[in-house]
Design a protein around this motif. Structure first.
Motif, PDB file in Angstrom:
ATOM      1  N   ALA A  49      56.900 134.029 136.734  1.00 14.32           N
ATOM      2  CA  ALA A  49      55.708 133.453 136.933  1.00 14.32           C
ATOM      3  C   ALA A  49      57.021 131.175 136.900  1.00 14.32           C
ATOM      4  O   ALA A  49      56.625 130.411 137.881  1.00 14.32           O
ATOM      5  N   GLU A  50      57.274 131.467 135.394  1.00 12.66           N
ATOM      6  CA  GLU A  50      58.075 130.160 135.876  1.00 12.66           C
ATOM      7  C   GLU A  50      58.885 129.963 135.985  1.00 12.66           C
ATOM      8  O   GLU A  50      59.340 128.746 136.496  1.00 12.66           O
ATOM      9  N   ALA A  51      59.967 131.105 136.651  1.00 14.36           N
ATOM     10  CA  ALA A  51      61.471 130.180 136.826  1.00 14.36           C
ATOM     11  C   ALA A  51      60.890 130.112 138.429  1.00 14.36           C
ATOM     12  O   ALA A  51      61.296 129.429 139.689  1.00 14.36           O
ATOM     13  N   PHE A  52      59.673 131.071 138.920  1.00 14.06           N
ATOM     14  CA  PHE A  52      59.523 130.441 139.639  1.00 14.06           C
ATOM     15  C   PHE A  52      59.247 128.953 140.380  1.00 14.06           C
ATOM     16  O   PHE A  52      59.768 128.937 141.902  1.00 14.06           O
ATOM     17  N   ARG A  53      58.324 129.086 140.183  1.00 15.19           N
ATOM     18  CA  ARG A  53      57.391 127.977 140.107  1.00 15.19           C
ATOM     19  C   ARG A  53      58.876 126.725 140.185  1.00 15.19           C
ATOM     20  O   ARG A  53      59.291 125.456 140.332  1.00 15.19           O
ATOM     21  N   GLU A  58      62.722 122.727 143.199  1.00 21.10           N
ATOM     22  CA  GLU A  58      64.306 122.080 143.819  1.00 21.10           C
ATOM     23  C   GLU A  58      64.221 122.831 144.892  1.00 21.10           C
ATOM     24  O   GLU A  58      65.172 121.795 145.975  1.00 21.10           O
ATOM     25  N   ILE A  59      63.383 123.658 146.135  1.00 26.77           N
ATOM     26  CA  ILE A  59      63.971 124.146 147.061  1.00 26.77           C
ATOM     27  C   ILE A  59      63.110 123.269 147.706  1.00 26.77           C
ATOM     28  O   ILE A  59      63.979 121.924 148.985  1.00 26.77           O
ATOM     29  N   ILE A  60      62.033 123.208 147.401  1.00 21.92           N
ATOM     30  CA  ILE A  60      61.070 121.471 148.214  1.00 21.92           C
ATOM     31  C   ILE A  60      62.005 120.238 147.787  1.00 21.92           C
ATOM     32  O   ILE A  60      61.865 119.367 148.288  1.00 21.92           O
ATOM     33  N   ALA A  61      62.308 120.473 147.086  1.00 21.89           N
ATOM     34  CA  ALA A  61      62.988 118.628 146.633  1.00 21.89           C
ATOM     35  C   ALA A  61      64.088 118.736 147.200  1.00 21.89           C
ATOM     36  O   ALA A  61      64.663 117.651 148.143  1.00 21.89           O
ATOM     37  N   LEU A  62      65.489 119.827 147.562  1.00 23.68           N
ATOM     38  CA  LEU A  62      65.863 119.813 148.642  1.00 23.68           C
ATOM     39  C   LEU A  62      65.392 119.782 150.092  1.00 23.68           C
ATOM     40  O   LEU A  62      66.507 119.010 150.657  1.00 23.68           O
TER      41      LEU A  62
END
Length: 111
Positions: A49-53, A58-62
């Motif tokens: 779950a932490e890795a997914f968050r 990161e995707i949102i920032a990109l």
């Protein structure tokens, strides 16, 4: 170690004992292993779950960086949004990947 008493149907326990003997173990060892996996599963789920968050962040920032770049430069993403690569480099990389896929397919069909 602590002792644990559980209630199971007689036939289930008998089948478990037979299988455990065939596998060279005991019902006690099997239950202990399953309990360890059960407890460890919570930790694995927490890590996933932490890795997914982190990935989602990161995707949102990109996506935000790419959106800002598009606003500033028309429809072409900035070099930063492209990971520091020029559009020519990206296109060349994609062409090389496609070429490698075709070669691999050719090798697999023509040994």
């Amino acid at each position: 170690m602590a002792n644990l008493t559980i209630t199971v149907p007689d036939d289930l326990l008998q089948e478990a004992r037979v299988r455990a003997v065939r596998e060279g173990t005991s019902v006690n060892a099997i239950l202990r292993e399953h309990l360890q996996q059960y407890v460890g599963q919570e930790e694995r789920n927490r890590k996933l779950a932490e890795a997914f968050r982190k990935s989602a962040a990161e995707i949102i920032a990109l996506q935000r960086a790419e959106g800002a770049a598009r606003k500033n430069a028309g429809s072409v993403p900035s070099e930063a949004a492209r990971g520091g690569r020029s559009i020519r480099q990206i296109v060349n990389d994609e062409r090389m990947e496609e070429l490698e896929r075709r070669r691999a397919k050719h090798r697999s069909t023509n040994p």
